[in-house]
Design a protein around this motif. Structure first.
Motif, mmCIF file in Angstrom:
data_model
loop_
_atom_site.group_PDB
_atom_site.id
_atom_site.type_symbol
_atom_site.label_atom_id
_atom_site.label_comp_id
_atom_site.label_asym_id
_atom_site.label_seq_id
_atom_site.Cartn_x
_atom_site.Cartn_y
_atom_site.Cartn_z
ATOM 1 N N GLY A 1 0.831 -1.207 0.000
ATOM 2 C CA GLY A 1 0.000 0.000 0.000
ATOM 3 C C GLY A 1 0.855 1.242 0.000
ATOM 4 N N ASN A 2 0.601 2.141 0.954
ATOM 5 C CA ASN A 2 1.355 3.400 0.955
ATOM 6 C C ASN A 2 2.802 3.256 1.461
ATOM 7 N N HIS A 3 3.115 2.071 2.024
ATOM 8 C CA HIS A 3 4.491 1.714 2.369
ATOM 9 C C HIS A 3 4.738 0.296 1.862
ATOM 10 N N LYS A 4 5.980 -0.062 1.746
ATOM 11 C CA LYS A 4 6.283 -1.456 1.422
ATOM 12 C C LYS A 4 7.446 -1.921 2.283
ATOM 13 N N GLY A 5 7.455 -3.224 2.536
ATOM 14 C CA GLY A 5 8.530 -3.787 3.341
ATOM 15 C C GLY A 5 8.012 -4.842 4.294
ATOM 16 N N THR A 6 8.735 -4.979 5.423
ATOM 17 C CA THR A 6 8.455 -6.083 6.343
ATOM 18 C C THR A 6 8.638 -5.624 7.790
ATOM 19 N N VAL A 7 7.790 -6.161 8.665
ATOM 20 C CA VAL A 7 7.936 -5.932 10.103
ATOM 21 C C VAL A 7 8.097 -7.296 10.775
ATOM 22 N N PHE A 8 9.064 -7.387 11.682
ATOM 23 C CA PHE A 8 9.346 -8.638 12.390
ATOM 24 C C PHE A 8 9.211 -8.400 13.895
ATOM 25 N N PHE A 9 8.624 -9.379 14.605
ATOM 26 C CA PHE A 9 8.729 -9.385 16.069
ATOM 27 C C PHE A 9 9.355 -10.712 16.443
ATOM 28 N N THR A 10 10.473 -10.647 17.157
ATOM 29 C CA THR A 10 11.214 -11.865 17.474
ATOM 30 C C THR A 10 11.451 -11.956 18.981
ATOM 31 N N ALA A 11 11.233 -13.153 19.531
ATOM 32 C CA ALA A 11 11.326 -13.320 20.985
ATOM 33 C C ALA A 11 11.869 -14.704 21.322
ATOM 34 N N SER A 12 12.355 -14.817 22.553
ATOM 35 C CA SER A 12 12.883 -16.111 23.019
ATOM 36 C C SER A 12 11.720 -17.013 23.461
ATOM 37 N N LYS A 13 12.008 -18.318 23.550
ATOM 38 C CA LYS A 13 11.008 -19.280 24.042
ATOM 39 C C LYS A 13 10.537 -18.910 25.443
ATOM 40 N N LEU A 14 11.489 -18.504 26.270
ATOM 41 C CA LEU A 14 11.139 -18.182 27.652
ATOM 42 C C LEU A 14 10.174 -17.004 27.699
ATOM 43 N N MET A 15 10.445 -16.007 26.884
ATOM 44 C CA MET A 15 9.571 -14.829 26.884
ATOM 45 C C MET A 15 8.179 -15.176 26.369
ATOM 46 N N SER B 1 -2.146 -23.747 27.565
ATOM 47 C CA SER B 1 -1.063 -24.505 26.945
ATOM 48 C C SER B 1 -0.004 -23.548 26.400
ATOM 49 N N THR B 2 1.245 -23.847 26.688
ATOM 50 C CA THR B 2 2.323 -23.014 26.138
ATOM 51 C C THR B 2 3.163 -23.829 25.159
ATOM 52 N N VAL B 3 2.510 -24.753 24.449
ATOM 53 C CA VAL B 3 3.232 -25.570 23.464
ATOM 54 C C VAL B 3 3.786 -24.654 22.363
ATOM 55 N N GLU B 4 4.692 -25.204 21.597
ATOM 56 C CA GLU B 4 5.387 -24.423 20.576
ATOM 57 C C GLU B 4 4.416 -23.733 19.598
ATOM 58 N N GLU B 5 3.358 -24.450 19.235
ATOM 59 C CA GLU B 5 2.380 -23.880 18.290
ATOM 60 C C GLU B 5 1.813 -22.552 18.823
ATOM 61 N N LYS B 6 1.542 -22.530 20.131
ATOM 62 C CA LYS B 6 0.999 -21.304 20.740
ATOM 63 C C LYS B 6 2.054 -20.201 20.791
ATOM 64 N N GLN B 7 3.286 -20.588 21.053
ATOM 65 C CA GLN B 7 4.356 -19.588 21.121
ATOM 66 C C GLN B 7 4.572 -18.935 19.753
ATOM 67 N N MET B 8 4.483 -19.764 18.717
ATOM 68 C CA MET B 8 4.650 -19.229 17.362
ATOM 69 C C MET B 8 3.464 -18.346 16.983
ATOM 70 N N ASP B 9 2.273 -18.781 17.371
ATOM 71 C CA ASP B 9 1.073 -17.972 17.115
ATOM 72 C C ASP B 9 1.211 -16.609 17.787
ATOM 73 N N LEU B 10 1.750 -16.604 18.998
ATOM 74 C CA LEU B 10 1.860 -15.362 19.763
ATOM 75 C C LEU B 10 2.764 -14.335 19.073
ATOM 76 N N VAL B 11 3.922 -14.737 18.593
ATOM 77 C CA VAL B 11 4.803 -13.739 17.956
ATOM 78 C C VAL B 11 4.150 -13.174 16.684
#
Lengths: 152, 124
Positions: free
Chosen positions: A51-65, A77-87
């Motif tokens: 749209g009016n901008h182009k590019g990418t935004v990333f949010f990256t975090a540790s497993k513990l966080m 549940s804090t299984v990996e699937e949920k952790q990935m969904d959260l970021v």
């Protein structure tokens, strides 16, 4: 990106963690980085901007966080699937909120999520990559912004 | 109990919203991760209300509002989205959404928005 636009991301991140719990979050001073790969943590959510901008935004975090954040949100549940969904959801929320500043033509994709250190990741040819460090409950994460105004 | 469903592509957000709903006087009858699933479940379960994300794969929330309104124009739709610009809010309301809650939100924010949205149905 100008200072007002970077500040919009800082404010959006602050809002996200303020709603998460009543513990203080430290949103650090944004700075420019050369290589994104050195800053990626265990899980990374990625939003494409068009749209009016182009590019990418990333949010990256540790497993513990991500585990602690899920527990704080009352997610059983804090299984990996949920952790990935959260970021992905953090990236989506922060990017969506900045439409207050960037307008309705700041178009965001649904998130994709990566696991681990993508040492072969290439970003776009957009020169400036800003990193905003976040420390919550002594745990670190990063918001990485690689966008520019679109002329088309 | 009032039938309600939750639509969001994030399983974390669906779980957060579901927990708040179940703590209150709602019967959770559907849980969808995109608009296509939402419309299918809406037809089967006919809930009185739903919470609805906007940015979702396959069918987004704006199109989903139109589909749901074509089935039941009395359905109460609470849009729960990170898209914080006024035009998106206005478009959602014009198409038939009854309320808008901006992500991020606390449990109290969601409870308050639901109460405002469904007060007459709950009392009735």
């Amino acid at each position: 990106m100008d200072n007002t636009e970077i500040e919009a991301f800082v404010t959006s991140l602050q809002d996200f963690f303020d709603k998460l719990d009543d513990k203080s979050v430290n949103i650090g001073t944004p700075f420019l980085i050369d290589d994104i790969n050195s800053y990626l943590l265990d899980y990374t959510g990625v939003i494409s901007i068009t749209g009016n901008h182009k590019g990418t935004v990333f949010f990256t975090a540790s497993k513990l966080m991500t585990s602690r954040m899920l527990q704080t949100m009352g997610v059983v549940s804090t299984v990996e699937e949920k952790q990935m969904d959260l970021v992905g959801e953090v990236c989506n929320t922060v990017s969506g909120n900045v439409r207050r500043e960037f307008g309705e033509n700041f178009l965001i994709s649904t998130p994709i999520v990566m696991q681990g250190h993508a040492d072969t990741m290439k970003v776009s040819n957009i020169k400036d990559i800003y990193l905003i460090p976040v420390v919550w409950n002594s745990l670190k994460s990063n918001l990485i912004i690689n966008i520019k105004e679109s002329k088309s | 109990m009032l039938k309600i469903m939750v639509v969001d592509d994030s399983s974390v957000i669906r779980e957060k919203i579901s927990r708040v709903l179940q703590d209150q006087q709602f019967e959770l009858v559907g849980d969808a991760k995109n608009g296509i699933e939402a419309v299918k479940q809406f037809k089967e379960q006919r809930p009185k209300a739903l919470t609805l994300d906007i940015t979702m794969p396959l069918m987004d929330g704006i199109e989903t509002i139109q589909e749901i309104m074509a089935i039941d124009d009395e359905a109460r739709i609470l849009v729960v989205s990170a898209l914080a610009d006024k035009p998106t809010l206005i478009k959602a309301i014009q198409l038939g959404a009854s309320g808008f809650l901006c992500k991020p939100f606390s449990d109290a924010d969601l409870s308050e928005a639901l109460e405002e949205l469904l007060e007459d149905l709950i009392d009735g």
